[in-house]
Design an enzyme around this catalytic site. Structure first.
Site, PDB file in Angstrom:
ATOM      1  N   ALA A  59      -6.113  -8.607  -1.303  1.00 51.99           N
ATOM      2  CA  ALA A  59      -7.694  -9.089  -1.755  1.00 51.99           C
ATOM      3  C   ALA A  59      -7.456 -10.508  -1.581  1.00 51.99           C
ATOM      4  CB  ALA A  59      -8.129  -8.648  -2.979  1.00 51.99           C
ATOM      5  N   TYR A 188     -15.011  -5.158  -8.578  1.00 52.41           N
ATOM      6  CA  TYR A 188     -15.393  -6.713  -8.236  1.00 52.41           C
ATOM      7  C   TYR A 188     -16.507  -6.807  -7.888  1.00 52.41           C
ATOM      8  CZ  TYR A 188     -10.287  -6.423  -8.665  1.00 52.41           C
ATOM      9  OH  TYR A 188      -8.955  -6.061  -9.482  1.00 52.41           O
TER      10      TYR A 188
HETATM   11  C1  LIG Z   1       0.738  -4.045  -6.684  1.00 49.70           C
HETATM   12  C2  LIG Z   1      -0.718  -3.669  -6.255  1.00 49.70           C
HETATM   13  C3  LIG Z   1      -1.712  -4.393  -5.879  1.00 49.70           C
HETATM   14  C4  LIG Z   1      -2.956  -3.845  -5.338  1.00 49.70           C
HETATM   15  N1  LIG Z   1      -3.854  -4.785  -5.108  1.00 49.70           N
HETATM   16  C5  LIG Z   1      -4.885  -4.466  -4.384  1.00 49.70           C
HETATM   17  C6  LIG Z   1      -5.900  -5.205  -3.801  1.00 49.70           C
HETATM   18  O1  LIG Z   1      -5.459  -6.449  -3.390  1.00 49.70           O
HETATM   19  N2  LIG Z   1      -7.014  -4.754  -3.118  1.00 49.70           N
HETATM   20  C7  LIG Z   1      -7.250  -3.490  -3.270  1.00 49.70           C
HETATM   21  O2  LIG Z   1      -8.440  -2.861  -2.682  1.00 49.70           O
HETATM   22  N3  LIG Z   1      -6.304  -2.593  -3.696  1.00 49.70           N
HETATM   23  C8  LIG Z   1      -5.292  -2.873  -4.454  1.00 49.70           C
HETATM   24  N4  LIG Z   1      -4.526  -2.079  -4.727  1.00 49.70           N
HETATM   25  C9  LIG Z   1      -4.431  -0.436  -4.684  1.00 49.70           C
HETATM   26  C10 LIG Z   1      -3.884  -0.193  -3.292  1.00 49.70           C
HETATM   27  O3  LIG Z   1      -4.520  -0.842  -2.325  1.00 49.70           O
HETATM   28  C11 LIG Z   1      -3.990   1.319  -3.302  1.00 49.70           C
HETATM   29  O4  LIG Z   1      -5.294   1.660  -3.108  1.00 49.70           O
HETATM   30  C12 LIG Z   1      -3.298   2.190  -4.686  1.00 49.70           C
HETATM   31  O5  LIG Z   1      -2.089   1.570  -5.086  1.00 49.70           O
HETATM   32  C13 LIG Z   1      -3.136   3.778  -4.218  1.00 49.70           C
HETATM   33  O6  LIG Z   1      -2.403   3.897  -3.348  1.00 49.70           O
HETATM   34  P1  LIG Z   1      -0.697   4.323  -3.482  1.00 49.70           P
HETATM   35  O7  LIG Z   1      -0.808   5.619  -4.355  1.00 49.70           O
HETATM   36  O8  LIG Z   1      -0.330   4.493  -2.085  1.00 49.70           O
HETATM   37  O9  LIG Z   1      -0.115   3.241  -3.932  1.00 49.70           O
HETATM   38  C14 LIG Z   1      -3.007  -2.660  -5.426  1.00 49.70           C
HETATM   39  C15 LIG Z   1      -2.069  -1.809  -5.716  1.00 49.70           C
HETATM   40  C16 LIG Z   1      -0.952  -2.227  -6.259  1.00 49.70           C
HETATM   41  C17 LIG Z   1       0.258  -1.161  -6.607  1.00 49.70           C
END
Ligand SMILES: Cc1cc2nc3c(=O)[nH]c(=O)nc-3n(C[C@H](O)[C@H](O)[C@H](O)COP(=O)(O)O)c2cc1C
Length: 384
Positions: A59, A188
């Site tokens: 983001a 957001y």
């Molecule tokens: C460290 C971290 C930072 C994240 N930052 C964002 C972000 O900048 N924008 C966003 O839409 N989601 C963000 N998320 C959510 C992830 O993109 C993702 O949707 C979420 O972790 C679920 O997927 P996963 O189970 O494969 O981790 C973040 C997640 C983590 C773990």
């Protein structure tokens, strides 16, 4: 097995993804004044080396006040654009596609990095050089007690923010990105306009669903106009708030129809976040692929490409989701932090890359010989 769906290329507009694995946007809170640095080059670069079809940069604020924390990158100065260029060039050199999520933190902006507490910036961080600012929101209602009260956006704020989104998209193209995603999720700014829990306006930008969708859709139009016609545009949504009285999946279906009509190519189906309990908190049971049904319903009902995300951790499960037609792309988040080479390991799992051709050339030359040698040795041993 033939060619797995996970490794079937996909062309969207003029961009061809070599496979369906997308590194999900993940904030690293490590930029300085919105400018990325060596940390980001190595962090994102390793996912490109690891074989992902697309690498999403986290983001990124469309304005200084749009950043979620003091450590979030931005796309509102020339210096920020210049700092992204080596990163996009490296990702392309590794045969991957550089993508960026642009957003505005809204009433969840001006907060601490998660490991500092995730609440409003405190004197401790200010002593270290961080700044605190008044966030913007659809209404002057704080996320929860103890959070900053946002300024309710007036028409000048709306126009300026829309222009900021458009300019950030133009800067993203200038920085070498091939895909832009509008962040319309997780409580957001744009999602807070959509949700009846956070949008209490009684002008044309609030009220019924059409009113609440108006500003996010105007932003989408402005971004689409500023972003090259031949490049893909994604939108990440919170498919549901996961809170009683909040945004529901049928609202997301209606939104996706409108986004499709405005030239959006892919809906990235996340959920939650309109709560102080966590960045993506929702009242949902979190098991493997818990958000996949959102991607499936929107794909089927709207006829638009979708990206599934959330606890998709194994190649066989990712393959199942694609093979069943429940989504077009798989976003991998935390599992890629555990294993940045997840896509290459998935190719090994499917046994479709015996010569390591998907690996960086510098590794492949060695690994191919190493692997053949080991296989020959094992065969000899077995014959003895
Ligand atoms: C460290 C971290 C930072 C994240 N930052 C964002 C972000 O900048 N924008 C966003 O839409 N989601 C963000 N998320 C959510 C992830 O993109 C993702 O949707 C979420 O972790 C679920 O997927 P996963 O189970 O494969 O981790 C973040 C997640 C983590 C773990």
């Amino acid at each position: 097995m033939g060619q797995p769906h996970l490794f079937t290329p996909l062309t969207i507009k003029s961009t061809t993804l070599s496979n369906r694995v997308v590194i999900s946007p993940m904030d690293q809170y490590s930029a300085v004044d919105g400018v990325v640095n060596d940390y980001h080059l190595v962090h994102y670069g390793k996912f490109a080396m690891g074989g992902a079809g697309v690498v999403f940069v986290e983001a990124t604020g469309v304005s200084e006040v749009g950043r979620i924390t003091n450590g979030c990158p931005g796309l509102y100065t020339d210096e920020q654009v210049a700092a992204f260029r080596p990163l996009t060039a490296f990702i392309k050199q590794q045969r991957s596609i550089p993508a960026i999520q642009i957003g505005h933190g809204g009433r969840k902006a001006s907060t601490q990095r998660p490991w500092e507490g995730g609440g409003p910036v405190s004197p401790d961080e200010i002593a270290k050089g961080d700044r605190i600012w008044t966030p913007l929101g659809p209404s002057d209602q704080a996320l929860a007690e103890g959070w900053l009260t946002p300024k309710m956006m007036d028409s000048a704020d709306l126009q300026r923010t829309k222009a900021d989104f458009a300019q950030a998209a133009a800067r993203a193209a200038d920085a070498g990105f091939e895909i832009v995603e509008i962040h319309m999720a997780h409580g957001y700014l744009l999602q807070s306009f959509l949700s009846p829990l956070s949008n209490r306006r009684n002008d044309g930008y609030g009220g019924d669903r059409a009113g609440r969708m108006r500003f996010p859709l105007e932003v989408t139009e402005a971004v689409r106009a500023a972003w090259p016609d031949d490049k893909p545009l994604f939108v990440r949504i919170s498919s549901v708030d996961g809170i009683d009285g909040g945004w529901e999946l049928e609202d997301s279906v209606a939104l996706a129809h409108e986004l499709k009509a405005r030239g959006v190519d892919v809906i990235d189906c996340s959920s939650g976040g309109n709560s102080p309990k966590g960045a993506t908190n929702a009242n949902l049971k979190r098991g493997p692929g818990f958000q996949v049904p959102f991607a499936q319903r929107i794909r089927e009902e709207v006829g638009i490409k979708t990206m599934a995300v959330g606890l998709i951790r194994t190649p066989q499960f990712a393959e199942e989701v694609l093979a069943d037609g429940r989504a077009d792309l798989i976003a991998v988040g935390r599992q890629a932090l555990v294993d940045p080479f997840w896509p290459l390991h998935a190719a090994q799992y499917f046994d479709i890359d015996p010569d390591f051709t998907k690996w960086p050339q510098q590794y492949a030359w060695w690994l191919e010989k190493w692997d053949k040698g080991l296989r020959a040795y094992e065969a000899e041993q077995a014959a003895e």
